[in-house]
Design a protein around this motif. Structure first.
Motif, PDB file in Angstrom:
ATOM      1  N   ILE A 139       0.842  -1.202   0.000  1.00 61.12           N
ATOM      2  CA  ILE A 139       0.000   0.000   0.000  1.00 61.12           C
ATOM      3  C   ILE A 139       0.875   1.249   0.000  1.00 61.12           C
ATOM      4  O   ILE A 139       1.791   1.374   0.811  1.00 61.12           O
ATOM      5  CB  ILE A 139      -0.919   0.036   1.237  1.00 61.12           C
ATOM      6  CG1 ILE A 139      -1.870  -1.175   1.243  1.00 61.12           C
ATOM      7  CG2 ILE A 139      -1.706   1.340   1.289  1.00 61.12           C
ATOM      8  CD1 ILE A 139      -2.912  -1.150   0.160  1.00 61.12           C
ATOM      9  N   VAL A 140       0.575   2.166  -0.931  1.00 62.78           N
ATOM     10  CA  VAL A 140       1.285   3.441  -1.004  1.00 62.78           C
ATOM     11  C   VAL A 140       0.309   4.564  -0.685  1.00 62.78           C
ATOM     12  O   VAL A 140      -0.791   4.626  -1.246  1.00 62.78           O
ATOM     13  CB  VAL A 140       1.896   3.661  -2.397  1.00 62.78           C
ATOM     14  CG1 VAL A 140       2.531   5.047  -2.477  1.00 62.78           C
ATOM     15  CG2 VAL A 140       2.935   2.602  -2.698  1.00 62.78           C
ATOM     16  N   LEU A 141       0.704   5.449   0.221  1.00 63.28           N
ATOM     17  CA  LEU A 141      -0.102   6.616   0.582  1.00 63.28           C
ATOM     18  C   LEU A 141       0.671   7.889   0.266  1.00 63.28           C
ATOM     19  O   LEU A 141       1.894   7.848   0.133  1.00 63.28           O
ATOM     20  CB  LEU A 141      -0.446   6.579   2.077  1.00 63.28           C
ATOM     21  CG  LEU A 141      -1.162   5.323   2.585  1.00 63.28           C
ATOM     22  CD1 LEU A 141      -1.335   5.401   4.092  1.00 63.28           C
ATOM     23  CD2 LEU A 141      -2.504   5.125   1.893  1.00 63.28           C
ATOM     24  N   ILE A 154      -6.943   2.045   1.285  1.00 64.96           N
ATOM     25  CA  ILE A 154      -6.581   0.685   1.706  1.00 64.96           C
ATOM     26  C   ILE A 154      -7.719  -0.281   1.398  1.00 64.96           C
ATOM     27  O   ILE A 154      -7.500  -1.390   0.904  1.00 64.96           O
ATOM     28  CB  ILE A 154      -6.230   0.662   3.207  1.00 64.96           C
ATOM     29  CG1 ILE A 154      -4.952   1.462   3.464  1.00 64.96           C
ATOM     30  CG2 ILE A 154      -6.052  -0.771   3.707  1.00 64.96           C
ATOM     31  CD1 ILE A 154      -4.655   1.701   4.931  1.00 64.96           C
ATOM     32  N   ARG A 155      -8.957   0.139   1.670  1.00 66.57           N
ATOM     33  CA  ARG A 155     -10.110  -0.713   1.386  1.00 66.57           C
ATOM     34  C   ARG A 155     -10.241  -0.982  -0.113  1.00 66.57           C
ATOM     35  O   ARG A 155     -10.601  -2.073  -0.528  1.00 66.57           O
ATOM     36  CB  ARG A 155     -11.388  -0.044   1.895  1.00 66.57           C
ATOM     37  CG  ARG A 155     -11.527  -0.064   3.415  1.00 66.57           C
ATOM     38  CD  ARG A 155     -12.730   0.742   3.842  1.00 66.57           C
ATOM     39  NE  ARG A 155     -12.891   0.731   5.289  1.00 66.57           N
ATOM     40  CZ  ARG A 155     -13.616   1.630   5.957  1.00 66.57           C
ATOM     41  NH1 ARG A 155     -14.236   2.612   5.294  1.00 66.57           N
ATOM     42  NH2 ARG A 155     -13.714   1.552   7.259  1.00 66.57           N
ATOM     43  N   ARG A 156      -9.942   0.050  -0.909  1.00 67.56           N
ATOM     44  CA  ARG A 156     -10.127  -0.072  -2.350  1.00 67.56           C
ATOM     45  C   ARG A 156      -9.032  -0.891  -3.027  1.00 67.56           C
ATOM     46  O   ARG A 156      -9.290  -1.647  -3.966  1.00 67.56           O
ATOM     47  CB  ARG A 156     -10.187   1.331  -2.972  1.00 67.56           C
ATOM     48  CG  ARG A 156     -10.549   1.321  -4.452  1.00 67.56           C
ATOM     49  CD  ARG A 156     -10.694   2.715  -5.005  1.00 67.56           C
ATOM     50  NE  ARG A 156      -9.412   3.404  -5.086  1.00 67.56           N
ATOM     51  CZ  ARG A 156      -9.039   4.397  -4.304  1.00 67.56           C
ATOM     52  NH1 ARG A 156      -9.863   4.832  -3.353  1.00 67.56           N
ATOM     53  NH2 ARG A 156      -7.853   4.972  -4.448  1.00 67.56           N
ATOM     54  N   THR A 157      -7.807  -0.763  -2.544  1.00 66.67           N
ATOM     55  CA  THR A 157      -6.670  -1.388  -3.239  1.00 66.67           C
ATOM     56  C   THR A 157      -5.995  -2.523  -2.469  1.00 66.67           C
ATOM     57  O   THR A 157      -5.106  -3.170  -2.993  1.00 66.67           O
ATOM     58  CB  THR A 157      -5.593  -0.321  -3.549  1.00 66.67           C
ATOM     59  OG1 THR A 157      -5.071   0.184  -2.309  1.00 66.67           O
ATOM     60  CG2 THR A 157      -6.168   0.820  -4.369  1.00 66.67           C
ATOM     61  N   GLY A 158      -6.449  -2.763  -1.235  1.00 69.17           N
ATOM     62  CA  GLY A 158      -5.714  -3.704  -0.383  1.00 69.17           C
ATOM     63  C   GLY A 158      -6.037  -5.165  -0.556  1.00 69.17           C
ATOM     64  O   GLY A 158      -5.388  -6.023   0.050  1.00 69.17           O
ATOM     65  N   ILE A 164      -1.296  -5.250   4.297  1.00 71.39           N
ATOM     66  CA  ILE A 164      -1.964  -3.954   4.365  1.00 71.39           C
ATOM     67  C   ILE A 164      -1.732  -3.299   5.719  1.00 71.39           C
ATOM     68  O   ILE A 164      -2.095  -2.142   5.914  1.00 71.39           O
ATOM     69  CB  ILE A 164      -3.483  -4.066   4.104  1.00 71.39           C
ATOM     70  CG1 ILE A 164      -4.144  -4.929   5.183  1.00 71.39           C
ATOM     71  CG2 ILE A 164      -3.740  -4.633   2.721  1.00 71.39           C
ATOM     72  CD1 ILE A 164      -5.657  -4.891   5.133  1.00 71.39           C
ATOM     73  N   TYR A 165      -1.136  -4.018   6.649  1.00 72.79           N
ATOM     74  CA  TYR A 165      -0.932  -3.436   7.982  1.00 72.79           C
ATOM     75  C   TYR A 165       0.084  -2.293   7.922  1.00 72.79           C
ATOM     76  O   TYR A 165      -0.127  -1.231   8.482  1.00 72.79           O
ATOM     77  CB  TYR A 165      -0.453  -4.495   8.963  1.00 72.79           C
ATOM     78  CG  TYR A 165      -0.228  -3.931  10.353  1.00 72.79           C
ATOM     79  CD1 TYR A 165      -1.311  -3.603  11.172  1.00 72.79           C
ATOM     80  CD2 TYR A 165       1.056  -3.695  10.832  1.00 72.79           C
ATOM     81  CE1 TYR A 165      -1.118  -3.061  12.428  1.00 72.79           C
ATOM     82  CE2 TYR A 165       1.262  -3.144  12.097  1.00 72.79           C
ATOM     83  CZ  TYR A 165       0.169  -2.836  12.895  1.00 72.79           C
ATOM     84  OH  TYR A 165       0.367  -2.280  14.132  1.00 72.79           O
TER      85      TYR A 165
END
Length: 451
Positions: A139-141, A154-158, A164-165
């Motif tokens: 996951i990249v933010l 996270i919900r959309r791409t995880g 994802i933690y």
């Protein structure tokens, strides 16, 4: 403001695509930087992306592909023909060098035999490097996201991510600037920015880092995942705890095989052919056999000593065996400490001093027990029993000291010159110690028995 510009530009490009004004599009795109073009593709995210990519000049297309996130790259790859993929690869060696391993695998699956060969030749990740074991499923933010936006992302791409933690924060150039966790995001206020939540002191490794060192970092820092960056600190992948465990298992198996004088194998035992096992074992057996001839030469050179006191020959196996065992103990301890990063070559004098003191205690213990045993049982009634027992006991002290020093120093020397320290374990240590033990044995016998 910048987001509004990007949205407007994206809408403009969509309209030009719908109207099939490709020449106008090309004129607009060639004036833009690769990163900005990549941002347009990421906002586009539809079936028109491959068409837009084909409009770009080949060199600019390759540079733009590097700047895209993994999802956009994958979307494009599925829309490429083999020839188009080949053009991207041909014009961007850096693309292949810095591309995460999983993205390369996706390209390889769609490429023909010749193209796969070409890509593999361009790949720069060594076989045992972090780049060869990393994954791109993470996951990249962005730092300006709110906690609420981050959770939604996270919900959309995880769903398909490896983990994802742990989430990684990158800037506009995809450079790693921070790290945060789902726990931190859930506990934060909805409008709190990611940059105020994230930890900025991120421990990372480069794509060329040795995989064994990477695996050791998981033990040192209790990581669940470790980010992998390129030479410009751009995030290109992560190594997970699962990958680290696999590496540790592989390296441990390899070390055990080397310590047993077997060339490492990448196949399970039951799947390795008889001839395959033969090739792994025979070279070392030949080397050890030839080195053992030194032992025979030493015994032959001291035939006169053995002829005068024949009983000395019966204790040769015990003395050489004790030396080999003592040397193996020291070497295994040092090899383990080296692998865990507890010691380095610069520690050699400290290690030798410690092993010397240990060898004194071990040697005296073995010598005392052996001296009593020799007088009460083995040499009872033998002429010069006391002196022979003294020779054997003093030899044991000297042998243990020698073996401990040799066993601890050889792995350190091997690491200094670039060899695997595991090669210096038993039975190589035993072979060296056998020869030196005999020299000590016959030297002490000549000195005390005046032979």
């Amino acid at each position: 403001m910048m987001e509004q510009v990007n949205v407007t530009l994206t809408e403009t490009i969509k309209l030009l695509l719908d109207d099939k004004k490709f020449s106008t599009l090309r004129d607009i795109l060639i004036t833009m930087k690769p990163f900005d073009i990549a941002a347009v593709f990421e906002n586009l995210q539809d079936e028109k992306m491959p068409i837009l990519f084909r409009i770009l000049p080949k060199e600019l297309a390759a540079e733009t592909f590097v700047e895209m996130d993994d999802e956009t790259q994958e979307f494009l790859i599925h829309g490429f023909s083999d020839s188009e993929l080949k053009e991207v690869v041909d014009d961007a060696v850096d693309l292949i060098e810095e591309m995460p391993a999983n993205v390369v695998k996706r390209i390889l699956r769609q490429a023909d035999k010749d193209m796969r060969k070409q890509i593999n030749e361009l790949l720069k990740y060594p076989e045992d490097s972090a780049g060869s074991i990393m994954t791109t499923e993470f996951i990249v933010l962005r730092p300006d996201m709110t906690a609420e936006m981050a959770i939604k992302r996270i919900r959309r791409t995880g769903v398909d991510k490896e983990t994802i933690y742990t989430c990684y924060v990158t800037d506009a150039n995809n450079k790693l600037i921070g790290i945060t966790t789902v726990k931190d995001l859930l506990l934060a206020e909805d409008d709190e920015l990611v940059k105020s939540i994230m930890e900025e002191n991120v421990i990372s490794v480069t794509t060329l880092a040795d995989q064994e060192q990477v695996a050791q970092m998981f033990s040192n820092y209790n990581f669940l995942a470790l980010p992998v960056v390129d030479n410009e600190n751009r995030l290109v992948g992560i190594v997970t705890i699962d990958d680290a465990i696999d590496v540790i298992q592989e390296e441990a198996t390899e070390d055990i095989e080397k310590m047993a004088a077997v060339l490492p194998s990448d196949k399970p035992y039951m799947k390795t052919s008889v001839f395959g096992l033969y090739k792994k074992r025979a070279p070392w057996l030949l080397i050890l056999m030839l080195s053992a001839t030194f032992t025979s030469a030493i015994i032959s050179s001291f035939e006169a000593v053995l002829a005068n006191v024949l009983i000395l020959s019966s204790f040769i196996p015990m003395i050489t065996g004790s030396g080999g065992n003592a040397g193996s103990q020291a070497s295994v301890s040092v090899i383990r400490a080296l692998s865990l990063g507890e010691i380095h070559f610069r520690s050699i004098f400290l290690v030798l001093w410690k092993e010397f003191r240990v060898s004194i205690l071990c040697g005296i213990t073995l010598a005392a027990a052996n001296f009593v045993k020799l007088l009460l049982f083995d040499l009872n009634g033998q002429e010069n029993a006391f002196m022979i027992a003294l020779v054997i006991s003093l030899t044991l002290v000297g042998t243990i000291i020698m073996a401990k020093l040799v066993g601890s120093s050889l792995p350190l020397l091997a690491s200094k010159v670039g060899f695997d320290p595991a090669v210096m374990a038993n039975p190589l240590i035993s072979t060296v110690c056998d020869s030196l033990s005999l020299l000590i044995y016959f030297g002490v016998a000549k000195l005390i028995l005046h032979l």
